[in-house]
Design an enzyme around this catalytic site. Structure first.
Site, short mmCIF file in Angstrom:
data_model
loop_
_atom_site.label_atom_id
_atom_site.label_comp_id
_atom_site.label_asym_id
_atom_site.label_seq_id
_atom_site.Cartn_x
_atom_site.Cartn_y
_atom_site.Cartn_z
N ASP A 170 -2.15 6.19 7.44
CA ASP A 170 -2.56 6.30 6.05
C ASP A 170 -3.95 5.70 5.96
OD1 ASP A 170 -2.99 6.08 3.26
OD2 ASP A 170 -0.83 5.97 2.91
N ARG A 176 -5.69 4.90 3.64
CA ARG A 176 -5.85 3.89 2.59
C ARG A 176 -5.22 2.57 3.01
NH1 ARG A 176 -3.40 6.83 -2.47
NH2 ARG A 176 -1.92 7.40 -0.86
N ILE A 211 -2.91 -0.36 3.21
CA ILE A 211 -1.89 -0.93 2.33
C ILE A 211 -2.26 -0.62 0.89
CG2 ILE A 211 -0.80 -3.06 1.55
CD1 ILE A 211 -1.28 -4.21 4.35
N HIS A 212 -1.35 0.10 0.23
CA HIS A 212 -1.53 0.42 -1.18
C HIS A 212 -0.15 0.60 -1.79
CE1 HIS A 212 -0.66 4.72 -0.47
NE2 HIS A 212 -1.22 4.47 0.69
N GLY A 213 -0.07 0.87 -3.06
CA GLY A 213 1.19 0.90 -3.79
C GLY A 213 2.30 1.71 -3.16
#
Length: 157
Positions: free
Chosen positions: A9, A11, A13-15
């Protein structure tokens, strides 16, 4: 070995990662494998702040992590997090035991070819994916657990 989930991913660490995948796999720690991020103290601090309470976050250069695993056993339920397929291939070549790989987001921008709405690759990333498939890794594209799992090998046909 307690690697319970491996994911790409861009991004990091994200929601979505925190609220779905971590809970689904009862992850106790996230290990980010990326040479650039491992050298960036600001990025590492942001990743630590983005993690939910109780989840340890560690960041290592890819090949160094392979060396660490030769001497150290992972005891916590661990998620490996990558930004691209080239790093995954490097990790596998370094001895990191990955048999399944989830691909979330690899965003499109100029110079990347769209494979799906959430995954776009450079030529070298595509070659790395093909080599991972040749090494019998199961590679699925799935943003969140409720989405349908799509086999990368089917997308590439």
């Amino acid at each position: 070995m307690s690697i319970v989930f491996s994911r790409i991913d861009d991004r990091l660490i994200h929601g979505q990662v925190m609220t779905t995948w971590v809970n689904l796999h009862n992850v106790e720690q996230i290990i980010v494998l990326n040479d650039r991020v491992a050298q960036d103290q600001t990025q590492k601090s942001i990743l630590n702040m983005a993690a939910p309470p109780g989840i340890a976050v560690k960041v290592f250069p890819v090949e160094k992590f392979g060396q660490i695993l030769k001497k150290t056993t992972i005891t916590r339920r661990t998620m490996l997090l990558f930004t691209n397929s080239e790093d995954v291939l490097l990790a596998v070549k370094a001895g990191v035991p990955i048999t399944e790989l989830n691909v979330g987001g690899m965003r499109y921008h100029e110079g990347r070819e769209k494979l799906t709405k959430s995954v776009a690759v450079t030529e070298s990333e595509l070659d790395a994916f093909k080599e991972l498939l040749a090494r019998n890794l199961e590679v699925t594209i799935q943003m969140v657990p409720n989405d349908e799992r799509v086999l990368l090998e089917e997308v590439l046909k």
